[in-house]
Design a protein around this motif. Structure first.
Motif, PDB file in Angstrom:
ATOM      1  N   MET A   1       0.847  -1.199   0.000  1.00  0.00           N
ATOM      2  CA  MET A   1       0.000   0.000   0.000  1.00  0.00           C
ATOM      3  C   MET A   1       0.879   1.245   0.000  1.00  0.00           C
ATOM      4  N   GLN A   2       0.632   2.148  -0.961  1.00  0.00           N
ATOM      5  CA  GLN A   2       1.338   3.409  -0.985  1.00  0.00           C
ATOM      6  C   GLN A   2       0.659   4.396  -0.030  1.00  0.00           C
ATOM      7  N   THR A   3       1.280   5.555   0.160  1.00  0.00           N
ATOM      8  CA  THR A   3       0.654   6.578   1.007  1.00  0.00           C
ATOM      9  C   THR A   3      -0.580   7.120   0.304  1.00  0.00           C
ATOM     10  N   LEU A   4      -1.695   7.134   1.024  1.00  0.00           N
ATOM     11  CA  LEU A   4      -2.979   7.532   0.471  1.00  0.00           C
ATOM     12  C   LEU A   4      -3.538   8.723   1.230  1.00  0.00           C
ATOM     13  N   SER A   5      -4.402   9.479   0.555  1.00  0.00           N
ATOM     14  CA  SER A   5      -5.081  10.589   1.231  1.00  0.00           C
ATOM     15  C   SER A   5      -6.561  10.570   0.865  1.00  0.00           C
ATOM     16  N   ARG A  45      -9.655  10.883   7.822  1.00  0.00           N
ATOM     17  CA  ARG A  45     -10.115  12.241   8.107  1.00  0.00           C
ATOM     18  C   ARG A  45      -9.159  12.977   9.034  1.00  0.00           C
ATOM     19  N   HIS A  46      -8.546  12.264   9.954  1.00  0.00           N
ATOM     20  CA  HIS A  46      -7.730  12.896  10.981  1.00  0.00           C
ATOM     21  C   HIS A  46      -6.263  13.008  10.593  1.00  0.00           C
ATOM     22  N   ASN A  47      -5.928  12.482   9.416  1.00  0.00           N
ATOM     23  CA  ASN A  47      -4.534  12.533   8.972  1.00  0.00           C
ATOM     24  C   ASN A  47      -4.473  13.092   7.553  1.00  0.00           C
ATOM     25  N   GLY A  48      -3.488  13.904   7.296  1.00  0.00           N
ATOM     26  CA  GLY A  48      -3.349  14.446   5.953  1.00  0.00           C
ATOM     27  C   GLY A  48      -3.023  13.383   4.938  1.00  0.00           C
ATOM     28  N   ALA A  49      -2.204  12.421   5.358  1.00  0.00           N
ATOM     29  CA  ALA A  49      -1.823  11.309   4.495  1.00  0.00           C
ATOM     30  C   ALA A  49      -1.671  10.074   5.375  1.00  0.00           C
ATOM     31  N   VAL A  50      -2.012   8.928   4.812  1.00  0.00           N
ATOM     32  CA  VAL A  50      -1.987   7.684   5.582  1.00  0.00           C
ATOM     33  C   VAL A  50      -1.077   6.684   4.880  1.00  0.00           C
ATOM     34  N   SER A  51      -0.029   6.270   5.600  1.00  0.00           N
ATOM     35  CA  SER A  51       0.929   5.295   5.078  1.00  0.00           C
ATOM     36  C   SER A  51       0.653   3.933   5.720  1.00  0.00           C
ATOM     37  N   PRO A  52       1.274   2.876   5.213  1.00  0.00           N
ATOM     38  CA  PRO A  52       1.118   1.568   5.873  1.00  0.00           C
ATOM     39  C   PRO A  52       1.508   1.618   7.345  1.00  0.00           C
ATOM     40  N   ALA A  53       2.548   2.382   7.661  1.00  0.00           N
ATOM     41  CA  ALA A  53       2.972   2.480   9.059  1.00  0.00           C
ATOM     42  C   ALA A  53       1.900   3.157   9.906  1.00  0.00           C
ATOM     43  N   THR A  54       1.250   4.164   9.345  1.00  0.00           N
ATOM     44  CA  THR A  54       0.183   4.853  10.067  1.00  0.00           C
ATOM     45  C   THR A  54      -0.964   3.897  10.357  1.00  0.00           C
ATOM     46  N   VAL A  55      -1.315   3.061   9.379  1.00  0.00           N
ATOM     47  CA  VAL A  55      -2.398   2.093   9.562  1.00  0.00           C
ATOM     48  C   VAL A  55      -2.031   1.097  10.648  1.00  0.00           C
ATOM     49  N   SER A  56      -0.821   0.581  10.592  1.00  0.00           N
ATOM     50  CA  SER A  56      -0.378  -0.409  11.573  1.00  0.00           C
ATOM     51  C   SER A  56      -0.374   0.172  12.980  1.00  0.00           C
ATOM     52  N   LYS A  57       0.083   1.409  13.090  1.00  0.00           N
ATOM     53  CA  LYS A  57       0.137   2.050  14.404  1.00  0.00           C
ATOM     54  C   LYS A  57      -1.257   2.346  14.928  1.00  0.00           C
ATOM     55  N   ALA A  58      -2.161   2.767  14.046  1.00  0.00           N
ATOM     56  CA  ALA A  58      -3.496   3.159  14.479  1.00  0.00           C
ATOM     57  C   ALA A  58      -4.324   1.970  14.940  1.00  0.00           C
ATOM     58  N   PHE A  59      -4.171   0.824  14.251  1.00  0.00           N
ATOM     59  CA  PHE A  59      -5.082  -0.282  14.541  1.00  0.00           C
ATOM     60  C   PHE A  59      -4.423  -1.438  15.288  1.00  0.00           C
ATOM     61  N   GLY A  60      -3.128  -1.596  15.077  1.00  0.00           N
ATOM     62  CA  GLY A  60      -2.442  -2.647  15.812  1.00  0.00           C
ATOM     63  C   GLY A  60      -3.210  -3.948  15.734  1.00  0.00           C
ATOM     64  N   ALA A  61      -3.573  -4.437  16.922  1.00  0.00           N
ATOM     65  CA  ALA A  61      -4.311  -5.698  16.988  1.00  0.00           C
ATOM     66  C   ALA A  61      -5.815  -5.467  17.097  1.00  0.00           C
ATOM     67  N   SER A  62      -6.267  -4.212  16.936  1.00  0.00           N
ATOM     68  CA  SER A  62      -7.702  -3.914  17.107  1.00  0.00           C
ATOM     69  C   SER A  62      -8.557  -4.606  16.056  1.00  0.00           C
ATOM     70  N   ASP A  66      -6.350  -8.119   7.355  1.00  0.00           N
ATOM     71  CA  ASP A  66      -7.043  -8.377   6.086  1.00  0.00           C
ATOM     72  C   ASP A  66      -8.329  -7.565   5.981  1.00  0.00           C
ATOM     73  N   ASP A  67      -9.042  -7.389   7.104  1.00  0.00           N
ATOM     74  CA  ASP A  67     -10.289  -6.612   7.082  1.00  0.00           C
ATOM     75  C   ASP A  67      -9.990  -5.151   6.782  1.00  0.00           C
ATOM     76  N   VAL A  68      -8.950  -4.620   7.401  1.00  0.00           N
ATOM     77  CA  VAL A  68      -8.565  -3.234   7.151  1.00  0.00           C
ATOM     78  C   VAL A  68      -8.138  -3.065   5.696  1.00  0.00           C
ATOM     79  N   ALA A  69      -7.370  -4.008   5.199  1.00  0.00           N
ATOM     80  CA  ALA A  69      -6.892  -3.930   3.811  1.00  0.00           C
ATOM     81  C   ALA A  69      -8.060  -3.974   2.831  1.00  0.00           C
ATOM     82  N   ASP A  70      -9.069  -4.796   3.131  1.00  0.00           N
ATOM     83  CA  ASP A  70     -10.243  -4.890   2.256  1.00  0.00           C
ATOM     84  C   ASP A  70     -10.989  -3.559   2.204  1.00  0.00           C
ATOM     85  N   VAL A  71     -11.129  -2.910   3.356  1.00  0.00           N
ATOM     86  CA  VAL A  71     -11.822  -1.619   3.397  1.00  0.00           C
ATOM     87  C   VAL A  71     -11.041  -0.583   2.593  1.00  0.00           C
TER      88      VAL A  71
END
Length: 477
Positions: A1-5, A45-62, A66-71
């Motif tokens: 996943m590339q950085t997305l906005s 909405r709360h981030n100007g840009a979202v990278s894979p690292a941002t996703v991993s940090k935000a959701f961790g084990a929550s 695969d569900d996050v990636a599908d969304v």
């Protein structure tokens, strides 16, 4: 996943009974977000840009990765999020190469036996000075419709005025002609008329019934409201006559439901009382409201305060519509019905209406106008029934109408439902048919949000309502 906005102009959220409903703006599609998709949208909405690292940090084990990636993948497909490096995209107008008309409107007489104070018709005349369309012009108009609608199974012939029933000889001739031609070419011909009802007789009603006309009566409510503006040439109120004729019509008309069209003007704004009178007391099947904000006589246009009050009342009536729909009943509020249809079908408009594409209007000279509101105006026409449709000029107009560059419409969340607003209202107010009707914008956005809530509630508690009441209405012969 590339950085997305996030692409904020492509997504809008409405909370309904604790549920998060997502409107996909480009397609007017509605989705209910679950916990994961809601969390992903909040992250963007709360981030100007979202990278894979941002996703991993935000959701961790929550949540499951695969569900996050599908969304996220679904959001990319819907252009709700995109590559953060990608420049802004401007929707390109689609080239217009075909004009598949379904409707032609014949302005059969400029004369009218009423003198409604707010009338927008620029070619309106007194009865004695009425300029009537000739049969030859009407025939050529219909043949143009058949030519442009070669791939359609059914077409609609609309009679308009002035008061169209003041030229019944032409209407009778054209019905006979159109029905015969329809049999020859294998098309179903529908007929429509909007009338002030004053010229209706039992014999005429039975004839209209036999030919299955779609009839709309122009009526502005109870006597005190109707008689403010809908008067004879001598200034006398017309309620008593119109109400009597309407009762007669409704008592014997069987082929199709009959609707009432209300023009809301300064001092005539009681949506609730008008609907109750026309629907519950007189018995119209549906009542539709048209607020006047850009009429030629400014004294009759709604003030900003009145317009806001009208929309507030429409939401009150809309709540009644929702309550009735959940109980399986239809209260005949056509503005609400149209909004529910747009949301149910996922309306995706690039232009405000079918004017110029699915519909054209013809004046007595055979000139072709965008719609019936423009006949008699100074707006350039688009050909003539003798010389044919000016496809180059009309195509250029429609392509320009699609181009929202530099307008608020380009990023508006209801752009696929409104698409800039009525051409004629813009023309009357700004002398430019393509000028957005900005005075409506916030009210219309709020009205659509209300509609999303209404649609969701009805679909949750009685989804069968849409199949029973919306689908037959769209498919009515």
């Amino acid at each position: 996943m590339q950085t997305l906005s996030l692409v904020p102009q492509n997504v809008h959220e409405v909370a309904v009974e604790g549920r998060r409903m997502l409107l996909h703006v480009p397609t007017t599609s509605l989705f209910e977000m679950d916990e994961v998709s809601g969390a992903v949208l909040d992250l963007f909405r709360h981030n100007g840009a979202v990278s894979p690292a941002t996703v991993s940090k935000a959701f961790g084990a929550s949540y499951r990765p695969d569900d996050v990636a599908d969304v996220i993948s679904s959001f990319v497909d819907l252009d709700i999020v995109r590559d953060a490096r990608e420049p802004e995209r401007a929707d390109k107008p689609l080239p217009v190469e075909d004009f598949p008309l379904s409707t032609i409107v014949l302005n059969v007489n400029t004369g009218c036996n009423l003198s409604c104070t707010y009338c927008y018709k620029e070619d309106l005349t007194a009865p004695a000075k009425g300029e009537r369309m000739e049969f030859e012009t009407a025939v050529k108009s219909f043949e143009l419709l058949l030519k442009q609608a070669k791939d359609r199974n059914r077409v609609n012939l609309v009679f308009f005025g002035g008061e169209p029933l003041s030229n019944m000889p032409l209407i009778r001739q054209m019905v006979d002609y159109a029905e015969a031609r329809g049999r020859e070419v294998g098309k179903t011909i529908d007929f429509s008329v909007t009338t002030n009802a004053t010229l209706l007789t039992e014999e005429l009603v039975d004839w209209l019934d036999a030919h299955r006309f779609a009839i709309t009566i122009s009526m502005d409510g109870p006597k005190a409201l109707h008689d403010r503006n809908r008067v004879t040439v001598s200034g006398k109120g017309t309620y008593d006559t119109v109400a009597k004729k309407a009762r007669m019509l409704l008592s014997r008309y069987r082929s199709r439901p009959v609707g009432a069209r209300v023009t809301l003007t300064r001092g005539v704004t009681d949506v609730i009382a008008i609907h109750e009178h026309l629907r519950d007391e007189l018995g119209f099947f549906e009542v539709g409201f048209s607020p006047a904000t850009s009429g030629a006589v400014s004294a009759f246009n709604l003030t900003d305060e009145e317009l806001a009050s009208v929309f507030a009342d429409m939401k009150v009536l809309g709540e009644r519509y929702v309550e009735a729909a959940i109980a399986g009943r239809n209260i005949g509020f056509s503005n609400m019905h149209q909004l529910m249809t747009d949301l149910a079908e996922g309306t995706r408009k690039a232009i405000p209406c079918g004017a110029g594409m699915g519909m054209l209007a013809v004046d007595k000279e055979g000139d072709l106008h965008l719609c019936h509101r423009f006949t008699g105006s100074k707006m350039p026409t688009f050909g003539n029934v003798d010389t044919g449709l000016d496809e180059d000029r009309l195509g250029a107009f429609v392509e320009k109408a699609q181009d929202k560059t530099g307008r608020g419409c380009a990023t508006c969340r209801i752009r696929s439902i409104c698409a800039g607003g009525c051409y004629h209202e813009s023309y009357a107010r700004y002398e430019d048919p393509l000028h957005p009707v900005y005075h409506y914008c916030e009210l219309m956005r709020d009205w659509v949000d209300f509609g999303i809530s209404a649609y969701t509630r009805i679909n949750t508690h009685n989804p069968a309502f849409f199949k029973r009441h919306l689908e037959p209405r769209r498919a009515a012969p």
